[in-house]
Design a protein around this motif. Structure first.
Motif, short mmCIF file in Angstrom:
data_model
loop_
_atom_site.label_atom_id
_atom_site.label_comp_id
_atom_site.label_asym_id
_atom_site.label_seq_id
_atom_site.Cartn_x
_atom_site.Cartn_y
_atom_site.Cartn_z
N ALA A 81 0.82 -1.21 0.00
CA ALA A 81 0.00 0.00 0.00
C ALA A 81 0.85 1.26 0.00
CB ALA A 81 -0.95 0.00 1.19
N THR A 82 2.12 1.16 0.39
CA THR A 82 3.00 2.33 0.29
C THR A 82 3.48 2.54 -1.13
OG1 THR A 82 5.00 1.08 0.84
CG2 THR A 82 3.80 2.10 2.68
N ARG A 83 3.39 1.49 -1.96
CA ARG A 83 3.86 1.58 -3.34
C ARG A 83 2.73 1.74 -4.35
NH1 ARG A 83 8.49 -0.65 -6.57
NH2 ARG A 83 7.57 -0.81 -8.63
N PHE A 84 1.59 1.07 -4.09
CA PHE A 84 0.46 1.08 -5.02
C PHE A 84 -0.75 1.71 -4.36
CE2 PHE A 84 2.77 -2.95 -6.14
CZ PHE A 84 3.27 -2.52 -7.37
N LYS A 85 -1.76 2.03 -5.17
CA LYS A 85 -3.03 2.53 -4.64
C LYS A 85 -3.72 1.42 -3.84
CE LYS A 85 -3.72 5.97 -8.18
NZ LYS A 85 -4.53 6.47 -9.26
N THR A 86 -4.53 1.82 -2.88
CA THR A 86 -5.16 0.87 -1.97
C THR A 86 -6.10 -0.11 -2.67
OG1 THR A 86 -4.99 2.48 -0.18
CG2 THR A 86 -6.56 0.70 0.12
N VAL A 87 -6.92 0.37 -3.59
CA VAL A 87 -7.92 -0.50 -4.22
C VAL A 87 -7.27 -1.67 -4.99
CG1 VAL A 87 -9.79 -0.60 -5.92
CG2 VAL A 87 -9.73 1.25 -4.24
N PRO A 88 -6.27 -1.43 -5.86
CA PRO A 88 -5.63 -2.57 -6.52
C PRO A 88 -4.97 -3.54 -5.53
CG PRO A 88 -5.05 -0.54 -7.66
CD PRO A 88 -5.77 -0.16 -6.41
N VAL A 89 -4.42 -3.01 -4.44
CA VAL A 89 -3.82 -3.88 -3.41
C VAL A 89 -4.89 -4.78 -2.82
CG1 VAL A 89 -2.70 -3.91 -1.15
CG2 VAL A 89 -1.90 -2.33 -2.91
N LEU A 90 -6.03 -4.20 -2.47
CA LEU A 90 -7.11 -5.00 -1.87
C LEU A 90 -7.70 -6.00 -2.87
CD1 LEU A 90 -8.90 -2.37 0.37
CD2 LEU A 90 -7.49 -4.30 1.09
N GLU A 135 10.98 -11.37 1.36
CA GLU A 135 9.57 -11.03 1.17
C GLU A 135 9.37 -9.52 1.09
OE1 GLU A 135 7.33 -14.73 3.42
OE2 GLU A 135 8.20 -13.12 4.62
N LYS A 136 10.09 -8.78 1.93
CA LYS A 136 9.97 -7.32 1.91
C LYS A 136 10.51 -6.76 0.59
CE LYS A 136 10.72 -3.23 4.65
NZ LYS A 136 11.20 -2.65 5.87
N ASN A 137 11.65 -7.28 0.13
CA ASN A 137 12.21 -6.82 -1.15
C ASN A 137 11.27 -7.14 -2.31
OD1 ASN A 137 14.53 -5.75 -0.01
ND2 ASN A 137 15.70 -7.64 -0.27
N LYS A 138 10.65 -8.31 -2.27
CA LYS A 138 9.71 -8.70 -3.33
C LYS A 138 8.53 -7.73 -3.36
CE LYS A 138 8.93 -13.05 -4.08
NZ LYS A 138 8.43 -14.43 -3.93
N ALA A 139 8.03 -7.37 -2.20
CA ALA A 139 6.91 -6.43 -2.13
C ALA A 139 7.31 -5.05 -2.63
CB ALA A 139 6.38 -6.34 -0.70
N GLU A 140 8.55 -4.65 -2.34
CA GLU A 140 9.01 -3.32 -2.74
C GLU A 140 9.43 -3.25 -4.20
OE1 GLU A 140 12.01 -2.65 0.19
OE2 GLU A 140 10.57 -1.94 1.69
N ARG A 141 9.87 -4.37 -4.79
CA ARG A 141 10.39 -4.36 -6.15
C ARG A 141 9.36 -4.72 -7.20
NH1 ARG A 141 13.48 -8.55 -7.05
NH2 ARG A 141 13.26 -9.44 -5.02
N SER A 142 8.19 -5.14 -6.83
CA SER A 142 7.21 -5.64 -7.79
C SER A 142 6.93 -4.63 -8.89
CB SER A 142 5.90 -5.98 -7.08
OG SER A 142 6.12 -7.03 -6.19
N ASN A 143 7.07 -5.09 -10.13
CA ASN A 143 6.78 -4.26 -11.29
C ASN A 143 5.51 -4.77 -11.95
OD1 ASN A 143 9.15 -2.70 -11.03
ND2 ASN A 143 10.34 -4.31 -12.01
N GLY A 144 5.00 -4.02 -12.91
CA GLY A 144 3.82 -4.46 -13.64
C GLY A 144 2.56 -4.13 -12.88
N SER A 145 1.54 -4.88 -13.17
CA SER A 145 0.23 -4.64 -12.59
C SER A 145 0.25 -4.86 -11.07
CB SER A 145 -0.80 -5.57 -13.22
OG SER A 145 -2.00 -5.54 -12.51
N ALA A 146 -0.31 -3.89 -10.37
CA ALA A 146 -0.37 -3.99 -8.91
C ALA A 146 -1.19 -5.20 -8.49
CB ALA A 146 -0.96 -2.72 -8.32
N ILE A 147 -2.29 -5.45 -9.17
CA ILE A 147 -3.15 -6.58 -8.80
C ILE A 147 -2.40 -7.90 -8.96
CG2 ILE A 147 -5.25 -7.84 -9.42
CD1 ILE A 147 -6.49 -5.11 -10.15
N LEU A 148 -1.69 -8.06 -10.07
CA LEU A 148 -0.93 -9.30 -10.28
C LEU A 148 0.23 -9.43 -9.29
CD1 LEU A 148 -0.79 -9.52 -14.18
CD2 LEU A 148 -2.18 -10.89 -12.61
N ALA A 149 0.93 -8.33 -9.04
CA ALA A 149 2.05 -8.37 -8.11
C ALA A 149 1.59 -8.74 -6.70
CB ALA A 149 2.76 -7.02 -8.10
N VAL A 150 0.55 -8.05 -6.24
CA VAL A 150 0.03 -8.29 -4.89
C VAL A 150 -0.59 -9.69 -4.81
CG1 VAL A 150 -1.69 -7.55 -3.19
CG2 VAL A 150 -0.35 -5.85 -4.43
N GLY A 151 -1.41 -10.04 -5.80
CA GLY A 151 -2.07 -11.35 -5.79
C GLY A 151 -1.07 -12.49 -5.78
N GLY A 152 -0.05 -12.40 -6.63
CA GLY A 152 0.97 -13.47 -6.67
C GLY A 152 1.73 -13.59 -5.37
#
Length: 195
Positions: free
Chosen positions: A32-41, A96-113
């Protein structure tokens, strides 16, 4: 219909409590610090729905195959274990923290994966399996999914309001106490049923 509502309410409460202080909340906050809240949820919801569908399938299958007294006994012991696990605490690893901070591409796919992989074998998955052994699969799936999403949404909201200064110790002790209460309740139920 009453059984579905009861299973939904119980699963929501148990998984919401299990998620308090869990690494998934920390991941939700990081995303949520990197992406908008709605795509994260949305990503969290999709991943949770999939993981918990697998969980209730396993739990429902076990529930149909095993006598209920023994299921209550194992479930009670499992919930006592979840209480101990919760007291121990949960932290994001550096990876895990680095993966969350480095995720590129779609927020939904990054968060979901990331959430899908993080939840496999996690205590919320195991708690969902345990609940599904005794309650209907649909109510357990719905309640556990909503409970996890609500807890992670709460983490994002509170985290944004208070920064990263959450009372982790109080949350962890409260969640552990609730797990122990559920565990003792299931053990008493098992003893009554097996006698």
């Amino acid at each position: 219909m009453d059984a579905i509502l009861a299973a939904t309410a119980l699963s929501f409460a148990v998984i919401f409590v299990a998620e308090l202080g869990d690494k998934s909340q920390l991941m939700a906050l990081t995303f949520a610090t990197r992406f908008k809240t709605v795509p994260v949820l949305i990503g969290i919801t999709i991943a949770t729905a999939l993981v918990h569908a697998v969980s209730v399938g396993i739990g429902y299958g076990l529930g149909a195959a095993l006598p209920t007294g023994w299921i209550s006994l194992v479930a009670g012991l499992a919930f006592l274990g979840f209480g101990a696990w919760t007291l121990r605490g949960d932290r994001l690893t550096d990876e895990e923290k680095n993966k969350a901070e480095r995720s590129n591409g779609s927020a939904i796919l990054a968060v979901g994966g990331a959430f899908f992989l993080a939840e496999l074998g996690d205590k919320t998955m195991l708690a969902t399996i345990t609940l599904a052994t005794q309650h209907g699969w649909f109510g357990t799936w719905l309640g556990s999914t909503l409970g996890m999403v609500a807890a992670d949404a709460l983490a994002i909201l509170v985290g944004r309001m208070l920064g990263r200064h959450l009372p982790e110790k109080a949350i962890r002790y409260g969640a552990a106490a609730l797990f122990v209460m559920f565990g003792v309740w299931l053990l008493v139920e098992a003893v009554i049923e097996l006698n």
